[in-house]
Design an enzyme around this catalytic site. Structure first.
Site, mmCIF file in Angstrom:
data_model
loop_
_atom_site.group_PDB
_atom_site.id
_atom_site.type_symbol
_atom_site.label_atom_id
_atom_site.label_comp_id
_atom_site.label_asym_id
_atom_site.label_seq_id
_atom_site.Cartn_x
_atom_site.Cartn_y
_atom_site.Cartn_z
ATOM 1 N N ASP A 130 -7.366 -1.355 -4.530
ATOM 2 C CA ASP A 130 -8.494 -1.056 -3.764
ATOM 3 C C ASP A 130 -9.701 -0.395 -4.297
ATOM 4 O OD1 ASP A 130 -6.933 -2.649 -1.819
ATOM 5 O OD2 ASP A 130 -6.021 -1.485 -0.983
ATOM 6 N N ASP B 202 1.075 -1.250 0.549
ATOM 7 C CA ASP B 202 -0.280 0.156 0.038
ATOM 8 C C ASP B 202 0.437 0.895 -0.169
ATOM 9 O OD1 ASP B 202 -2.512 -1.502 0.115
ATOM 10 O OD2 ASP B 202 -2.519 -1.209 2.688
#
Length: 192
Positions: free
Chosen positions: A140, A123
């Site tokens: 995401d 991330d």
């Protein structure tokens, strides 16, 4: 009673969306690689979106189930199998729904790749949602936007819409209502 024949809904639209899905997966993996290789750290929108290199998540969204990589991998594979099956059998006339499914599939594969190769998800994009901040990646975003599109389509746009707002959805539901009434003797009740 004869069982109805199950037909696939895979046509030109689906084929195009397969290539879109592959492109989205590539974008996600390449951006994760570049973030890692170049150590990105910059602001996109001050106080709202910024990029910080080096964050990893061994859990699901908001780090839920952290450390349960095996469970999350198996769960992701099962959900991915369901999504792929739905993608194959939903007719091409449900374009928006198929776009949403291709986005969700791409995001799921992007994050599944990370779990399989790295044991965690890479991330790097931080988003301030007002009540909390979340670190995520493009996979995401694909999943979140895909779900939003699917919900809007189901609620308002396609022929199964809960609250049909489009002319096409209203016509499809009126046609189905007339068909049901014809099959039940015209009064909406089952014929005795």
């Amino acid at each position: 009673m004869k069982m109805p024949k199950i037909k696939h809904g895979f046509g030109k639209v689906s084929l195009i969306l397969v290539f879109v899905c592959i492109a989205l997966i590539a974008v996600d993996i390449v951006l994760k690689y570049l973030e890692e290789a170049q150590g990105w750290n910059f602001t996109v929108i001050p106080g709202f979106i910024w990029v910080e290199s080096g964050h990893r998540n061994s859990g699901a969204a908001f780090s839920m189930l952290s450390g349960n990589t095996v469970f999350l991998t198996v769960f992701s594979i099962a959900l991915l199998a369901i999504m792929l099956t739905a993608f194959i059998f939903v007719p091409d006339r449900f374009v928006l729904l198929k776009v949403a499914m291709s986005m969700i599939i791409a995001g799921a594969i992007g994050n599944l790749y990370d779990r399989a190769v790295f044991g965690e998800v890479r991330d790097f994009v931080w988003v301030n949602m007002g009540f909390s901040t979340a670190c995520c990646n493009f996979a995401d975003f694909f999943i979140v936007f895909g779900v939003i599109i699917a919900v809007i389509d189901f609620l308002f746009l396609n022929e199964w819409a809960v609250i049909p707002l489009t002319k096409r959805a209203k016509q499809a539901q009126a046609k189905q209502k007339n068909k049901d009434e014809d099959e039940n003797g015209g009064d909406g009740e089952s014929g005795d």
